[in-house]
Scaffold this motif. Structure first.
Motif, mmCIF file in Angstrom:
data_model
loop_
_atom_site.group_PDB
_atom_site.id
_atom_site.type_symbol
_atom_site.label_atom_id
_atom_site.label_comp_id
_atom_site.label_asym_id
_atom_site.label_seq_id
_atom_site.Cartn_x
_atom_site.Cartn_y
_atom_site.Cartn_z
ATOM 1 N N ILE A 79 0.839 -1.206 0.000
ATOM 2 C CA ILE A 79 0.000 0.000 0.000
ATOM 3 C C ILE A 79 0.868 1.248 0.000
ATOM 4 O O ILE A 79 0.621 2.188 -0.760
ATOM 5 C CB ILE A 79 -0.949 -0.004 1.218
ATOM 6 C CG1 ILE A 79 -1.996 -1.107 1.057
ATOM 7 C CG2 ILE A 79 -1.617 1.356 1.408
ATOM 8 C CD1 ILE A 79 -2.786 -1.387 2.321
ATOM 9 N N LYS A 80 1.899 1.258 0.854
ATOM 10 C CA LYS A 80 2.796 2.418 0.903
ATOM 11 C C LYS A 80 3.508 2.610 -0.427
ATOM 12 O O LYS A 80 3.646 3.736 -0.895
ATOM 13 C CB LYS A 80 3.820 2.261 2.032
ATOM 14 C CG LYS A 80 3.241 2.398 3.409
ATOM 15 C CD LYS A 80 4.290 2.506 4.493
ATOM 16 C CE LYS A 80 5.315 1.417 4.426
ATOM 17 N NZ LYS A 80 6.266 1.424 5.539
ATOM 18 N N GLY A 88 1.788 2.501 -10.163
ATOM 19 C CA GLY A 88 1.600 1.111 -9.755
ATOM 20 C C GLY A 88 2.719 0.170 -10.141
ATOM 21 O O GLY A 88 2.555 -1.026 -10.098
ATOM 22 N N SER A 89 3.864 0.700 -10.558
ATOM 23 C CA SER A 89 4.952 -0.180 -10.984
ATOM 24 C C SER A 89 5.733 -0.758 -9.800
ATOM 25 O O SER A 89 6.600 -1.585 -10.003
ATOM 26 C CB SER A 89 5.907 0.560 -11.915
ATOM 27 O OG SER A 89 6.585 1.579 -11.188
ATOM 28 N N GLY A 90 5.419 -0.324 -8.591
ATOM 29 C CA GLY A 90 6.111 -0.864 -7.428
ATOM 30 C C GLY A 90 7.350 -0.105 -7.038
ATOM 31 O O GLY A 90 7.913 -0.326 -5.982
ATOM 32 N N LYS A 91 7.804 0.792 -7.908
ATOM 33 C CA LYS A 91 8.980 1.595 -7.587
ATOM 34 C C LYS A 91 8.521 2.953 -7.045
ATOM 35 O O LYS A 91 7.455 3.421 -7.412
ATOM 36 C CB LYS A 91 9.825 1.811 -8.841
ATOM 37 C CG LYS A 91 10.379 0.533 -9.401
ATOM 38 C CD LYS A 91 11.173 0.800 -10.647
ATOM 39 C CE LYS A 91 11.684 -0.500 -11.245
ATOM 40 N NZ LYS A 91 12.343 -0.305 -12.515
ATOM 41 N N PRO A 92 9.308 3.546 -6.163
ATOM 42 C CA PRO A 92 8.910 4.862 -5.636
ATOM 43 C C PRO A 92 8.684 5.857 -6.758
ATOM 44 O O PRO A 92 9.356 5.838 -7.790
ATOM 45 C CB PRO A 92 10.104 5.274 -4.769
ATOM 46 C CG PRO A 92 10.762 3.979 -4.407
ATOM 47 C CD PRO A 92 10.544 3.059 -5.577
ATOM 48 N N PHE A 93 7.692 6.691 -6.575
ATOM 49 C CA PHE A 93 7.317 7.697 -7.577
ATOM 50 C C PHE A 93 8.413 8.725 -7.738
ATOM 51 O O PHE A 93 8.967 9.231 -6.784
ATOM 52 C CB PHE A 93 6.020 8.395 -7.143
ATOM 53 C CG PHE A 93 5.559 9.440 -8.097
ATOM 54 C CD1 PHE A 93 5.054 9.083 -9.337
ATOM 55 C CD2 PHE A 93 5.638 10.778 -7.760
ATOM 56 C CE1 PHE A 93 4.623 10.047 -10.224
ATOM 57 C CE2 PHE A 93 5.202 11.750 -8.642
ATOM 58 C CZ PHE A 93 4.699 11.377 -9.867
ATOM 59 N N GLU A 94 8.772 8.972 -8.985
ATOM 60 C CA GLU A 94 9.764 9.991 -9.291
ATOM 61 C C GLU A 94 9.125 11.035 -10.158
ATOM 62 O O GLU A 94 8.559 10.749 -11.207
ATOM 63 C CB GLU A 94 10.975 9.370 -10.004
ATOM 64 C CG GLU A 94 11.734 8.387 -9.122
ATOM 65 C CD GLU A 94 12.878 7.733 -9.871
ATOM 66 O OE1 GLU A 94 13.196 8.158 -11.004
ATOM 67 O OE2 GLU A 94 13.449 6.782 -9.328
#
Length: 95
Positions: A79-80, A88-94
């Motif tokens: 969720i975090k 939704g790719s699982g990597k932190p948003f950049e």
């Protein structure tokens, strides 16, 4: 003032008792059935079927902890991760 260390020691003791009970039963199906029925009988739930389901869920949760599974923590991490990365790719948003 209650010290947190005391609270955690109490929780740990309870968990150890639960794990010991399951270890003592092992894979003996008749003992597991007896445990489930006894837990259901001790339950406040007047619906015996629901009481047995609650007992089985409790046993499954203890087994998961015993096996060092972290289902809730893993789900929370997902969720975090999604909140950090809306794509939704699982990597932190950049940005």
């Amino acid at each position: 003032m209650v010290r947190k260390r005391t609270v955690f020691a109490s929780q740990g003791s309870s968990l150890r008792r639960e794990i010991k009970a399951l270890n003592d039963i092992g894979d003996d199906k008749s003992k597991m059935q007896e445990l489930l029925i006894e837990m259901a009988n001790q339950s406040d739930n007047p619906d015996m079927l629901k009481a047995i389901q609650e007992a089985a869920s409790h046993i499954e949760a203890i087994r998961s902890l015993k096996n060092k599974e972290t289902k809730a923590a893993d789900a929370y991490d997902a969720i975090k991760d999604r909140s950090r990365n809306p794509s939704g790719s699982g990597k932190p948003f950049e940005a």
